[in-house]
Structure formats: structure tokens, C-alpha cells
Design a protein around this motif. Structure first.
Motif, PDB file in Angstrom:
ATOM      1  N   MET A   1      43.015  79.092  15.242  1.00  0.00           N
ATOM      2  CA  MET A   1      42.387  78.826  16.466  1.00  0.00           C
ATOM      3  C   MET A   1      42.513  77.251  16.846  1.00  0.00           C
ATOM      4  N   LYS A   2      43.136  77.122  17.923  1.00  0.00           N
ATOM      5  CA  LYS A   2      43.092  75.584  18.307  1.00  0.00           C
ATOM      6  C   LYS A   2      41.917  75.286  19.025  1.00  0.00           C
ATOM      7  N   VAL A   3      41.225  74.136  18.859  1.00  0.00           N
ATOM      8  CA  VAL A   3      40.072  73.719  19.471  1.00  0.00           C
ATOM      9  C   VAL A   3      40.093  72.163  19.688  1.00  0.00           C
ATOM     10  N   THR A   4      39.794  72.007  21.191  1.00  0.00           N
ATOM     11  CA  THR A   4      39.875  70.483  21.453  1.00  0.00           C
ATOM     12  C   THR A   4      38.444  70.011  21.651  1.00  0.00           C
ATOM     13  N   MET A   5      37.907  69.140  21.110  1.00  0.00           N
ATOM     14  CA  MET A   5      36.504  68.487  20.910  1.00  0.00           C
ATOM     15  C   MET A   5      36.568  67.200  21.398  1.00  0.00           C
ATOM     16  N   TYR A   6      35.801  67.067  22.662  1.00  0.00           N
ATOM     17  CA  TYR A   6      35.443  65.694  23.004  1.00  0.00           C
ATOM     18  C   TYR A   6      34.086  65.407  22.580  1.00  0.00           C
ATOM     19  N   GLY A   7      34.277  64.007  21.966  1.00  0.00           N
ATOM     20  CA  GLY A   7      32.860  63.629  21.364  1.00  0.00           C
ATOM     21  C   GLY A   7      33.143  61.785  21.061  1.00  0.00           C
ATOM     22  N   THR A   8      32.179  61.573  20.305  1.00  0.00           N
ATOM     23  CA  THR A   8      32.208  60.004  19.844  1.00  0.00           C
ATOM     24  C   THR A   8      31.714  60.020  18.611  1.00  0.00           C
ATOM     25  N   GLU A   9      32.073  58.797  17.902  1.00  0.00           N
ATOM     26  CA  GLU A   9      31.625  58.705  16.377  1.00  0.00           C
ATOM     27  C   GLU A   9      30.372  58.221  16.516  1.00  0.00           C
ATOM     28  N   ILE A  10      29.586  57.823  17.587  1.00  0.00           N
ATOM     29  CA  ILE A  10      28.293  57.052  17.658  1.00  0.00           C
ATOM     30  C   ILE A  10      27.299  58.260  18.094  1.00  0.00           C
ATOM     31  N   CYS A  11      27.859  59.692  18.110  1.00  0.00           N
ATOM     32  CA  CYS A  11      26.825  60.548  18.364  1.00  0.00           C
ATOM     33  C   CYS A  11      26.699  61.618  16.987  1.00  0.00           C
ATOM     34  N   HIS A  12      25.528  61.694  16.389  1.00  0.00           N
ATOM     35  CA  HIS A  12      25.574  62.440  15.057  1.00  0.00           C
ATOM     36  C   HIS A  12      26.056  63.856  15.312  1.00  0.00           C
ATOM     37  N   ASP A  13      25.590  64.453  16.401  1.00  0.00           N
ATOM     38  CA  ASP A  13      26.151  65.752  16.582  1.00  0.00           C
ATOM     39  C   ASP A  13      27.411  66.052  16.684  1.00  0.00           C
ATOM     40  N   CYS A  14      28.228  65.048  17.160  1.00  0.00           N
ATOM     41  CA  CYS A  14      29.698  65.070  17.260  1.00  0.00           C
ATOM     42  C   CYS A  14      30.269  64.771  15.878  1.00  0.00           C
ATOM     43  N   VAL A  15      29.783  63.792  15.146  1.00  0.00           N
ATOM     44  CA  VAL A  15      30.413  63.696  13.945  1.00  0.00           C
ATOM     45  C   VAL A  15      30.138  64.928  12.780  1.00  0.00           C
ATOM     46  N   GLN A  16      28.978  65.432  13.182  1.00  0.00           N
ATOM     47  CA  GLN A  16      28.629  66.748  12.007  1.00  0.00           C
ATOM     48  C   GLN A  16      29.584  67.798  12.711  1.00  0.00           C
ATOM     49  N   ALA A  17      29.815  68.063  14.110  1.00  0.00           N
ATOM     50  CA  ALA A  17      30.632  69.258  14.566  1.00  0.00           C
ATOM     51  C   ALA A  17      32.112  69.016  14.015  1.00  0.00           C
ATOM     52  N   LYS A  18      32.407  67.546  13.958  1.00  0.00           N
ATOM     53  CA  LYS A  18      33.730  67.218  13.759  1.00  0.00           C
ATOM     54  C   LYS A  18      33.984  67.548  12.385  1.00  0.00           C
ATOM     55  N   LYS A  19      33.161  67.090  11.292  1.00  0.00           N
ATOM     56  CA  LYS A  19      33.198  67.433   9.901  1.00  0.00           C
ATOM     57  C   LYS A  19      33.246  68.869   9.681  1.00  0.00           C
ATOM     58  N   GLU A  20      32.451  69.398  10.507  1.00  0.00           N
ATOM     59  CA  GLU A  20      32.269  71.211   9.895  1.00  0.00           C
ATOM     60  C   GLU A  20      33.696  71.849  10.618  1.00  0.00           C
ATOM     61  N   LEU A  21      34.255  71.521  11.570  1.00  0.00           N
ATOM     62  CA  LEU A  21      35.567  71.835  12.202  1.00  0.00           C
ATOM     63  C   LEU A  21      36.607  71.665  11.308  1.00  0.00           C
ATOM     64  N   THR A  22      36.778  70.398  10.969  1.00  0.00           N
ATOM     65  CA  THR A  22      37.867  70.006  10.075  1.00  0.00           C
ATOM     66  C   THR A  22      37.859  70.565   8.565  1.00  0.00           C
ATOM     67  N   ALA A  23      36.676  71.056   8.264  1.00  0.00           N
ATOM     68  CA  ALA A  23      36.378  71.937   7.138  1.00  0.00           C
ATOM     69  C   ALA A  23      37.156  73.503   7.066  1.00  0.00           C
ATOM     70  N   CYS A  24      37.170  73.899   8.636  1.00  0.00           N
ATOM     71  CA  CYS A  24      37.480  75.358   8.705  1.00  0.00           C
ATOM     72  C   CYS A  24      39.020  75.368   8.609  1.00  0.00           C
ATOM     73  N   LYS A  25      39.469  76.064   7.790  1.00  0.00           N
ATOM     74  CA  LYS A  25      40.821  76.495   7.314  1.00  0.00           C
ATOM     75  C   LYS A  25      41.526  77.128   8.617  1.00  0.00           C
ATOM     76  N   ASP A  26      40.778  77.860   9.543  1.00  0.00           N
ATOM     77  CA  ASP A  26      41.361  78.878  10.668  1.00  0.00           C
ATOM     78  C   ASP A  26      41.334  77.928  11.734  1.00  0.00           C
ATOM     79  N   VAL A  27      40.906  76.758  11.848  1.00  0.00           N
ATOM     80  CA  VAL A  27      40.776  75.831  12.978  1.00  0.00           C
ATOM     81  C   VAL A  27      41.768  74.534  13.053  1.00  0.00           C
ATOM     82  N   GLN A  28      42.533  74.498  14.026  1.00  0.00           N
ATOM     83  CA  GLN A  28      43.295  73.462  14.334  1.00  0.00           C
ATOM     84  C   GLN A  28      42.588  72.457  15.349  1.00  0.00           C
TER      85      GLN A  28
END
Length: 107
Positions: A1-28
Motif C-alpha cells: 500500500m502506498k501512503v503519503t505522509m505530511y509531517g515534520t522532523e520537529i514533531c515527535h508523533d511525526c518522527v515516530q509514525a514515519k519510523k513505524e511506517l518505514t518498518a512496515c514491509k507492506d507500505v511504500q
């Protein structure tokens, strides 16, 4: 599944969500950093200004990130309703994770 994420590196929730999504093998993941350049910020603000889902976010003084767009065009703040995220150290809690301008920790 392709997911577009808007966020910023200065937001803890964004950093964590990006980390988790990057770890998902099924997510582009296509990550768009809203503080990286003005074109991306304007792109995000166009969604924020026009999408009804941001009304409550704006009324509460929050930004509305992380913000996700699925490959079918559906928009959400709660990606874990669509993707099974791996548990990472620190167990991030997903619940309308939208950063606040004036209330750190109220994401």
C-alpha cells in the motif's frame, strides 16, 4: 500500500509514525516534510484549508500532523486504522495524533 505522509522532523508523533511506517514491509511511504520547503508547506496548507476533517484540529489550535493520504485518496490522521504497525520500543500511542502549536505533548 502506498501512503503519503505530511509531517515534520520537529514533531515527535511525526518522527515516530514515519519510523513505524518505514518498518512496515507492506507500505511504500512517501514522506513530505512540511518544514523542508515552502512548496510542500503550501501543499499541506491547501489540504488544511479545504478539508473538513481539519475543522476541529484548527479550532483546538493544533496543526494537523501527521496527516496521511492513502493510495485510494482517503485521508486520515489515524494510519493505524489502515495499516498494522509494528510495535516499536517506546510503544507510541496513536489517537488523533496532531501536534499542537501552543501545547507541547498535546498531539
Amino acid at each position: 500500500m502506498k501512503v503519503t505522509m505530511y509531517g515534520t522532523e520537529i514533531c515527535h508523533d511525526c518522527v515516530q509514525a514515519k519510523k513505524e511506517l518505514t518498518a512496515c514491509k507492506d507500505v511504500q511511504l512517501e514522506y513530505k516534510n512540511i518544514t523542508g520547503d515552502t512548496a510542500t508547506l503550501k501543499e499541506f496548507l491547501a489540504f488544511r484549508d479545504k478539508e473538513e476533517m481539519f475543522l476541529e484540529v484548527k479550532q483546538e489550535g493544533r496543526i494537523g500532523i501527521p496527516f496521511f493520504i492513502l493510495e485510494n485518496g482517503e485521508k486520515t490522521f489515524d494510519i493505524d486504522e489502515y495499516v498494522e504497525l509494528p510495535k516499536t520500543k517506546g510503544d507510541f500511542v496513536h489517537a488523533l495524533n496532531v501536534c499542537s502549536i501552543d501545547n507541547p505533548g498535546q498531539c
